[in-house]
Enzyme design. Structure first.
Site, PDB file in Angstrom:
ATOM      1  N   LYS A 167     -17.752  -6.156   7.427  1.00 42.00           N
ATOM      2  CA  LYS A 167     -16.531  -6.921   7.683  1.00 42.00           C
ATOM      3  C   LYS A 167     -16.197  -6.855   9.168  1.00 42.00           C
ATOM      4  O   LYS A 167     -16.588  -5.916   9.846  1.00 42.00           O
ATOM      5  CB  LYS A 167     -15.371  -6.305   6.887  1.00 42.00           C
ATOM      6  CG  LYS A 167     -15.327  -6.726   5.440  1.00 42.00           C
ATOM      7  CD  LYS A 167     -14.004  -6.298   4.840  1.00 42.00           C
ATOM      8  CE  LYS A 167     -13.907  -6.575   3.354  1.00 42.00           C
ATOM      9  NZ  LYS A 167     -12.642  -6.088   2.791  1.00 42.00           N
TER      10      LYS A 167
ATOM     11  N   ARG B  46      -1.987  -5.973  -8.403  1.00 44.52           N
ATOM     12  CA  ARG B  46      -0.908  -6.918  -8.075  1.00 44.52           C
ATOM     13  C   ARG B  46      -0.739  -7.976  -9.160  1.00 44.52           C
ATOM     14  O   ARG B  46       0.347  -8.228  -9.627  1.00 44.52           O
ATOM     15  CB  ARG B  46      -1.214  -7.618  -6.750  1.00 44.52           C
ATOM     16  CG  ARG B  46      -1.008  -6.715  -5.562  1.00 44.52           C
ATOM     17  CD  ARG B  46      -1.556  -7.332  -4.324  1.00 44.52           C
ATOM     18  NE  ARG B  46      -2.990  -7.551  -4.500  1.00 44.52           N
ATOM     19  CZ  ARG B  46      -3.841  -7.790  -3.514  1.00 44.52           C
ATOM     20  NH1 ARG B  46      -3.400  -7.896  -2.294  1.00 44.52           N
ATOM     21  NH2 ARG B  46      -5.117  -7.946  -3.740  1.00 44.52           N
TER      22      ARG B  46
ATOM     23  N   SER C 122      -3.179  -7.537   2.989  1.00 43.76           N
ATOM     24  CA  SER C 122      -3.377  -7.418   4.439  1.00 43.76           C
ATOM     25  C   SER C 122      -3.757  -8.776   5.027  1.00 43.76           C
ATOM     26  O   SER C 122      -3.327  -9.115   6.134  1.00 43.76           O
ATOM     27  CB  SER C 122      -4.482  -6.400   4.738  1.00 43.76           C
ATOM     28  OG  SER C 122      -4.118  -5.129   4.269  1.00 43.76           O
TER      29      SER C 122
ATOM     30  N   HIS D  77       0.851  -1.207   0.000  1.00 45.08           N
ATOM     31  CA  HIS D  77       0.000   0.000   0.000  1.00 45.08           C
ATOM     32  C   HIS D  77       0.878   1.246   0.000  1.00 45.08           C
ATOM     33  O   HIS D  77       0.634   2.198  -0.751  1.00 45.08           O
ATOM     34  CB  HIS D  77      -0.862   0.063   1.275  1.00 45.08           C
ATOM     35  CG  HIS D  77      -1.909  -0.984   1.399  1.00 45.08           C
ATOM     36  ND1 HIS D  77      -2.079  -1.732   2.534  1.00 45.08           N
ATOM     37  CD2 HIS D  77      -2.867  -1.408   0.532  1.00 45.08           C
ATOM     38  CE1 HIS D  77      -3.101  -2.568   2.373  1.00 45.08           C
ATOM     39  NE2 HIS D  77      -3.600  -2.396   1.167  1.00 45.08           N
TER      40      HIS D  77
HETATM   41  O1  PNS Z   1      -9.014  -2.686   0.313  1.00 43.37           O
HETATM   42  P1  PNS Z   1     -10.314  -3.110  -0.298  1.00 43.37           P
HETATM   43  O2  PNS Z   1     -11.206  -3.758   0.741  1.00 43.37           O
HETATM   44  O3  PNS Z   1     -10.138  -3.958  -1.533  1.00 43.37           O
HETATM   45  O4  PNS Z   1     -11.054  -1.746  -0.773  1.00 43.37           O
HETATM   46  C1  PNS Z   1     -12.280  -1.779  -1.438  1.00 43.37           C
HETATM   47  C2  PNS Z   1     -12.859  -0.361  -1.629  1.00 43.37           C
HETATM   48  C3  PNS Z   1     -12.886   0.408  -0.323  1.00 43.37           C
HETATM   49  C4  PNS Z   1     -12.019   0.380  -2.629  1.00 43.37           C
HETATM   50  C5  PNS Z   1     -14.294  -0.553  -2.216  1.00 43.37           C
HETATM   51  O5  PNS Z   1     -14.975  -1.525  -1.455  1.00 43.37           O
HETATM   52  C6  PNS Z   1     -15.130   0.741  -2.233  1.00 43.37           C
HETATM   53  O6  PNS Z   1     -14.849   1.649  -2.966  1.00 43.37           O
HETATM   54  N1  PNS Z   1     -16.172   0.764  -1.387  1.00 43.37           N
HETATM   55  C7  PNS Z   1     -17.078   1.903  -1.233  1.00 43.37           C
HETATM   56  C8  PNS Z   1     -18.465   1.611  -1.803  1.00 43.37           C
HETATM   57  C9  PNS Z   1     -18.475   1.847  -3.307  1.00 43.37           C
HETATM   58  O7  PNS Z   1     -18.348   2.964  -3.757  1.00 43.37           O
HETATM   59  N2  PNS Z   1     -18.566   0.737  -4.101  1.00 43.37           N
HETATM   60  C10 PNS Z   1     -18.439   0.794  -5.546  1.00 43.37           C
HETATM   61  C11 PNS Z   1     -19.719   1.041  -6.247  1.00 43.37           C
HETATM   62  S1  PNS Z   1     -20.971  -0.168  -5.920  1.00 43.37           S
END
Ligand code: PNS
Length: 164
Positions: free
Chosen positions: A41, A90, A128, A17
């Site tokens: 979560k 990745r 993570s 990150h």
């Molecule tokens: O580290 P992660 O858990 O892969 O991050 C995921 C994240 C936070 C980027 C994603 O879940 C997100 O943007 N969530 C906010 C809700 C949202 O806007 N979802 C996309 C449209 S449905």
């Protein structure tokens, strides 16, 4: 001013990150690292702990801010007047999910762009979840996370083992 948001769960922040945040901060005027408050979560670190760890490990980057957000990412970008989302890729396995996210975000707001950066090869396997799996069994995670995060993981698992 070109503002980008680097969103994620960051439970906890890894060297992978940090690599993406640092590289993003060279390109954009400001990078906001935004930790998702996700009630579905059950994270290891609380939102406050994750934000604090991120603040400490990015304290050498003057144009990086750390914040948390709830709801849609696109709404958060609009609130912050940000134009871009930065994400690390990745492996091919990340691609499908990330493309879906980038597509839905563009559908919701076409003015906002998603920029992908290929993760540094040395962190291509890193997540993570992997870090937590290794740290849980008290193995060495010093090459995977910043020293402060390594300390926080040790403390967290020591607390959990005390409760058991
Ligand atoms: O580290 P992660 O858990 O892969 O991050 C995921 C994240 C936070 C980027 C994603 O879940 C997100 O943007 N969530 C906010 C809700 C949202 O806007 N979802 C996309 C449209 S449905």
């Amino acid at each position: 001013m070109r503002i980008a948001v680097c969103p994620g769960s960051f439970d906890p922040v890894t060297k992978g990150h940090l690599d993406i945040i640092q590289r993003g901060a060279k390109i954009f005027d400001k990078v906001i690292v935004a930790v998702l408050v996700n009630r579905n979560k059950s994270p290891l670190f609380s939102i406050e702990e994750r934000v604090e760890l991120l603040r400490e490990v990015t304290s050498h980057l003057p144009n990086v801010e750390v914040d948390s957000f709830q709801g849609l990412l696109i709404d958060y970008l609009k609130e912050k007047k940000a134009q871009a989302i930065i994400k690390g890729l990745r492996a091919v396995s990340d691609f499908e999910y990330e493309m879906q996210m980038a597509s839905i975000n563009r559908l919701l707001e076409e003015e906002i762009e998603t920029f992908f950066m290929m993760t540094n090869n040395q962190y291509s396997f890193l997540s993570s979840s992997i870090v937590k799996e290794v740290a849980k069994y008290e193995a060495d995670v010093s090459s995977l996370v910043p020293p402060l995060v390594e300390k926080a993981l040790k403390k967290k698992y020591a607390e959990i083992n005390l409760i058991k």
